[in-house]
Design a protein around this motif. Structure first.
Motif, short mmCIF file in Angstrom:
data_model
loop_
_atom_site.label_atom_id
_atom_site.label_comp_id
_atom_site.label_asym_id
_atom_site.label_seq_id
_atom_site.Cartn_x
_atom_site.Cartn_y
_atom_site.Cartn_z
N ILE A 115 3.66 -14.39 -50.83
CA ILE A 115 2.97 -15.67 -50.99
C ILE A 115 4.01 -16.76 -50.73
O ILE A 115 4.98 -16.87 -51.46
CB ILE A 115 2.38 -15.83 -52.41
N PHE A 116 3.79 -17.55 -49.68
CA PHE A 116 4.78 -18.54 -49.27
C PHE A 116 4.41 -19.94 -49.75
O PHE A 116 3.33 -20.17 -50.27
CB PHE A 116 4.93 -18.52 -47.75
N GLN A 117 5.36 -20.90 -49.57
CA GLN A 117 5.13 -22.29 -49.95
C GLN A 117 3.86 -22.82 -49.31
O GLN A 117 3.00 -23.40 -49.96
CB GLN A 117 6.30 -23.17 -49.49
N ASN A 118 3.78 -22.63 -48.01
CA ASN A 118 2.58 -22.99 -47.27
C ASN A 118 1.81 -21.70 -47.04
O ASN A 118 2.40 -20.65 -46.79
CB ASN A 118 2.95 -23.65 -45.94
N SER A 119 0.51 -21.77 -47.13
CA SER A 119 -0.30 -20.56 -47.11
C SER A 119 -0.15 -19.76 -45.81
O SER A 119 -0.37 -18.55 -45.80
CB SER A 119 -1.77 -20.90 -47.34
N ASP A 120 0.24 -20.43 -44.72
CA ASP A 120 0.46 -19.75 -43.43
C ASP A 120 -0.76 -18.92 -42.99
O ASP A 120 -0.62 -17.79 -42.53
CB ASP A 120 1.70 -18.85 -43.49
N LEU A 121 -1.94 -19.50 -43.16
CA LEU A 121 -3.15 -18.81 -42.71
C LEU A 121 -3.28 -18.95 -41.19
O LEU A 121 -2.78 -19.90 -40.59
CB LEU A 121 -4.38 -19.40 -43.40
N ILE A 122 -3.95 -17.99 -40.58
CA ILE A 122 -4.15 -18.02 -39.13
C ILE A 122 -5.31 -18.98 -38.86
O ILE A 122 -6.44 -18.74 -39.31
CB ILE A 122 -4.47 -16.61 -38.60
N GLU A 166 8.12 -20.41 -53.94
CA GLU A 166 7.67 -21.77 -54.26
C GLU A 166 6.17 -21.94 -54.01
O GLU A 166 5.74 -22.84 -53.26
CB GLU A 166 8.46 -22.79 -53.41
N PRO A 167 5.31 -21.13 -54.64
CA PRO A 167 3.88 -21.18 -54.33
C PRO A 167 3.19 -22.47 -54.75
O PRO A 167 2.07 -22.74 -54.33
CB PRO A 167 3.32 -19.99 -55.10
#
Length: 222
Positions: free
Chosen positions: A90-97, A165-166
């Motif tokens: 789970i990253f700081q930014n959701s990084d969704l496609i 950093e979620p």
């Protein structure tokens, strides 16, 4: 037996004619059902430590054990398979496609994994996203995106969850909600989780706290 155990981890980088020692003899462990937080100032080595835990980076020396298997110096192919099947990020930014609908974000991970996974629709509904299954990421709020990221991290039933950093891009209320979801899921599913964070307001939600400074890691009494 710990899910994740680090033994005497050192990470060095060349710095001109000198060697920059980012991590200095770090030992750490997290068990099933435990949600651990790692605190520390910028540049202390938090992100480097998390990338080593997640098999994204190999240590200069020391041992990384995942379920008692030494993953310290896996090949790139082995690391990729490990991250896909045994570790949820789970990253700081959701990084969704951006071009996949919310349900498809999870189904994509299921397709490329060889591990039995959870029902994608069921986990999204459980996280309050049942009305968003056919939405694209640009239609979601920051908190909703992070809930999708949590669902994606848990979809393949990994033993270890790593959160970087979620809450960084969320306001305090949404940030707390996101960490509560991680906490509840970790405890209910008996997973191990490690969260790197600057946010002291959410530390009451974790089971153990570690402080990293100048490349050294120490456990803090809660």
């Amino acid at each position: 037996m710990p899910v994740l155990e680090l033994k005497n981890i050192v990470k060095n980088y060349p710095d001109g004619e000198n060697i920059n020692e980012v991590l200095k003899d770090i030992s750490f462990q997290v068990k099933k059902g435990e949600f651990a937080a790692i605190m520390g100032p910028s540049g202390a080595g938090k992100s480097t430590l998390l990338t080593i835990m997640g098999a994204l980076l190999s240590p200069s020396s020391g041992t990384v054990l995942l379920n008692n298997q030494d993953i310290s110096h896996f090949s790139k192919k082995q690391q990729t398979q490990l991250r896909l099947n045994e570790i949820g990020f789970i990253f700081q930014n959701s990084d969704l496609i951006p071009y996949l609908k919310i349900s498809e974000q999870l189904q994509f991970i299921q397709k490329i994994s060889n591990k039995k996974s959870t029902d994608a629709i069921a986990i999204l509904k459980q996280l309050g996203l049942g009305h968003r299954l056919s939405s694209y990421p640009n239609a979601l709020s920051g908190g909703e995106k992070q809930r999708v990221a949590i669902a994606r991290a848990f979809i393949n039933q990994p033993d270890l969850i790593l959160a970087d950093e979620p809450t960084a891009s969320l306001d305090s209320k949404r940030g707390r909600e996101v960490v509560q979801i991680i906490q509840e899921t970790v405890h209910q599913q008996n997973k191990a989780a490690v969260m790197v964070t600057h946010d002291e307001r959410i530390l009451d939600l974790v089971d153990s706290i570690w402080q990293i400074e100048d490349g050294k890691l120490n456990k803090v009494n809660k």
